[in-house]
Motif scaffolding. Structure first.
Motif, PDB file in Angstrom:
ATOM      1  N   LEU A  33      26.905  39.256  66.960  1.00 21.17           N
ATOM      2  CA  LEU A  33      27.127  39.049  65.534  1.00 21.17           C
ATOM      3  C   LEU A  33      28.254  39.979  65.115  1.00 21.17           C
ATOM      4  N   ALA A  34      29.255  39.458  64.433  1.00 18.61           N
ATOM      5  CA  ALA A  34      30.368  40.275  63.952  1.00 18.61           C
ATOM      6  C   ALA A  34      29.935  40.976  62.667  1.00 18.61           C
ATOM      7  N   VAL A  35      29.992  42.312  62.668  1.00 17.76           N
ATOM      8  CA  VAL A  35      29.494  43.097  61.538  1.00 17.76           C
ATOM      9  C   VAL A  35      30.583  44.046  61.056  1.00 17.76           C
ATOM     10  N   ARG A  36      30.749  44.105  59.744  1.00 18.41           N
ATOM     11  CA  ARG A  36      31.696  45.038  59.130  1.00 18.41           C
ATOM     12  C   ARG A  36      31.071  45.557  57.851  1.00 18.41           C
ATOM     13  N   VAL A  37      31.266  46.827  57.558  1.00 17.91           N
ATOM     14  CA  VAL A  37      30.845  47.415  56.286  1.00 17.91           C
ATOM     15  C   VAL A  37      32.122  47.626  55.482  1.00 17.91           C
ATOM     16  N   THR A  38      32.255  46.883  54.424  1.00 14.75           N
ATOM     17  CA  THR A  38      33.495  46.873  53.663  1.00 14.75           C
ATOM     18  C   THR A  38      33.689  48.129  52.811  1.00 14.75           C
ATOM     19  N   ALA A  39      34.939  48.478  52.656  1.00 11.67           N
ATOM     20  CA  ALA A  39      35.310  49.545  51.727  1.00 11.67           C
ATOM     21  C   ALA A  39      35.878  48.947  50.443  1.00 11.67           C
ATOM     22  N   HIS A  40      35.990  47.624  50.388  1.00 16.61           N
ATOM     23  CA  HIS A  40      36.545  46.971  49.199  1.00 16.61           C
ATOM     24  C   HIS A  40      35.587  47.168  48.035  1.00 16.61           C
ATOM     25  N   PRO A  41      36.063  47.729  46.920  1.00 20.43           N
ATOM     26  CA  PRO A  41      35.147  48.082  45.826  1.00 20.43           C
ATOM     27  C   PRO A  41      34.339  46.909  45.267  1.00 20.43           C
ATOM     28  N   LEU A  42      34.947  45.733  45.097  1.00 23.74           N
ATOM     29  CA  LEU A  42      34.196  44.607  44.532  1.00 23.74           C
ATOM     30  C   LEU A  42      33.161  44.071  45.511  1.00 23.74           C
ATOM     31  N   THR A  69      45.105  35.578  47.780  1.00 28.74           N
ATOM     32  CA  THR A  69      44.707  35.477  46.375  1.00 28.74           C
ATOM     33  C   THR A  69      43.600  34.425  46.263  1.00 28.74           C
ATOM     34  N   ALA A  70      42.871  34.468  45.162  1.00 31.23           N
ATOM     35  CA  ALA A  70      41.815  33.477  44.930  1.00 31.23           C
ATOM     36  C   ALA A  70      42.408  32.071  44.887  1.00 31.23           C
ATOM     37  N   LEU A  71      43.579  31.920  44.295  1.00 25.67           N
ATOM     38  CA  LEU A  71      44.225  30.603  44.229  1.00 25.67           C
ATOM     39  C   LEU A  71      44.568  30.108  45.634  1.00 25.67           C
ATOM     40  N   GLY A  78      39.567  24.553  49.442  1.00 25.34           N
ATOM     41  CA  GLY A  78      39.020  23.597  48.491  1.00 25.34           C
ATOM     42  C   GLY A  78      37.532  23.732  48.266  1.00 25.34           C
ATOM     43  N   GLY A  79      36.833  22.600  48.318  1.00 20.94           N
ATOM     44  CA  GLY A  79      35.402  22.554  48.037  1.00 20.94           C
ATOM     45  C   GLY A  79      34.526  23.062  49.167  1.00 20.94           C
ATOM     46  N   GLN A  80      35.111  23.580  50.244  1.00 17.39           N
ATOM     47  CA  GLN A  80      34.301  24.086  51.354  1.00 17.39           C
ATOM     48  C   GLN A  80      33.809  25.505  51.112  1.00 17.39           C
ATOM     49  N   VAL A  81      34.189  26.096  49.988  1.00 14.56           N
ATOM     50  CA  VAL A  81      33.810  27.473  49.679  1.00 14.56           C
ATOM     51  C   VAL A  81      32.853  27.461  48.500  1.00 14.56           C
ATOM     52  N   ASP A  82      31.725  28.146  48.641  1.00 13.02           N
ATOM     53  CA  ASP A  82      30.758  28.221  47.546  1.00 13.02           C
ATOM     54  C   ASP A  82      31.272  29.096  46.412  1.00 13.02           C
ATOM     55  N   THR A  83      31.777  30.279  46.754  1.00 10.12           N
ATOM     56  CA  THR A  83      32.181  31.256  45.751  1.00 10.12           C
ATOM     57  C   THR A  83      33.380  32.050  46.245  1.00 10.12           C
ATOM     58  N   VAL A  84      34.285  32.336  45.326  1.00  9.50           N
ATOM     59  CA  VAL A  84      35.398  33.241  45.609  1.00  9.50           C
ATOM     60  C   VAL A  84      35.251  34.430  44.675  1.00  9.50           C
ATOM     61  N   LEU A  85      35.115  35.608  45.241  1.00  9.64           N
ATOM     62  CA  LEU A  85      35.070  36.833  44.453  1.00  9.64           C
ATOM     63  C   LEU A  85      36.521  37.276  44.273  1.00  9.64           C
ATOM     64  N   ALA A  86      37.078  36.950  43.132  1.00  7.27           N
ATOM     65  CA  ALA A  86      38.493  37.215  42.893  1.00  7.27           C
ATOM     66  C   ALA A  86      38.727  38.702  42.642  1.00  7.27           C
ATOM     67  N   GLY A  87      39.643  39.260  43.374  1.00  7.21           N
ATOM     68  CA  GLY A  87      39.994  40.673  43.223  1.00  7.21           C
ATOM     69  C   GLY A  87      41.234  40.962  44.051  1.00  7.21           C
ATOM     70  N   ARG A  88      41.798  42.098  43.836  1.00  5.30           N
ATOM     71  CA  ARG A  88      43.007  42.474  44.560  1.00  5.30           C
ATOM     72  C   ARG A  88      42.689  42.873  45.991  1.00  5.30           C
ATOM     73  N   CYS A  89      43.637  42.580  46.872  1.00  3.77           N
ATOM     74  CA  CYS A  89      43.569  43.135  48.232  1.00  3.77           C
ATOM     75  C   CYS A  89      43.960  44.600  48.077  1.00  3.77           C
ATOM     76  N   VAL A  90      43.109  45.486  48.515  1.00  4.37           N
ATOM     77  CA  VAL A  90      43.350  46.907  48.276  1.00  4.37           C
ATOM     78  C   VAL A  90      43.921  47.588  49.513  1.00  4.37           C
ATOM     79  N   GLY A  91      45.187  47.289  49.781  1.00  2.80           N
ATOM     80  CA  GLY A  91      45.887  47.966  50.856  1.00  2.80           C
ATOM     81  C   GLY A  91      45.715  47.349  52.223  1.00  2.80           C
ATOM     82  N   ALA A  92      44.883  46.356  52.361  1.00  7.33           N
ATOM     83  CA  ALA A  92      44.680  45.736  53.666  1.00  7.33           C
ATOM     84  C   ALA A  92      45.778  44.714  53.918  1.00  7.33           C
ATOM     85  N   ASP A  93      46.752  45.098  54.721  1.00 12.89           N
ATOM     86  CA  ASP A  93      47.845  44.170  55.000  1.00 12.89           C
ATOM     87  C   ASP A  93      47.678  43.460  56.331  1.00 12.89           C
TER      88      ASP A  93
END
Length: 109
Positions: A33-42, A69-71, A78-93
């Motif tokens: 199982l791929a596991v990550r603990v995010t540092a993204h504030p949202l 971006t959310a757009l 498209g419709g294959q996503v239940d929810t998009v948590l819109a927010g800025r990418c915080v330095g992750a390039d």
């Protein structure tokens, strides 16, 4: 396990052995199982409010550039996503690193 915990929160994904009860829709054809603990504030706030882990995937099709971006997510998926948590990418390039949690081997830099 110390190396794994020291890398979180942050852009580090670890492939960890999946329990026999882990559903196939989380593991695919793998025994990990791929596991990550995010540092993204949202995203971190969403986990705290929910009180547990969330399941997500990269916001791009295989071999396509990531949506930043959310757009772009909505246009690409498209419709294959239940929810998009819109927010800025915080330095992750770049995408997160991926390591095998059993061996420490780097699979994606």
């Amino acid at each position: 396990m110390t190396e794994i915990r020291a890398s979180w929160p942050g852009p580090h994904t670890w492939l960890l052995p999946a329990c026999s009860t882990t559903p196939d829709w989380l593991t695919g054809r793998f025994d990990t199982l791929a596991v990550r603990v995010t540092a993204h504030p949202l995203a971190a706030a969403l986990c705290r409010v929910y009180g547990g882990a969330i399941v997500s995937t990269s916001a791009n099709r295989a071999a396509r550039p990531p949506a930043r971006t959310a757009l772009q997510v909505r246009l690409a998926l498209g419709g294959q996503v239940d929810t998009v948590l819109a927010g800025r990418c915080v330095g992750a390039d770049r995408p997160s690193t991926i390591r095998d949690g059993r061996t420490g081997r780097l699979l994606r830099a």
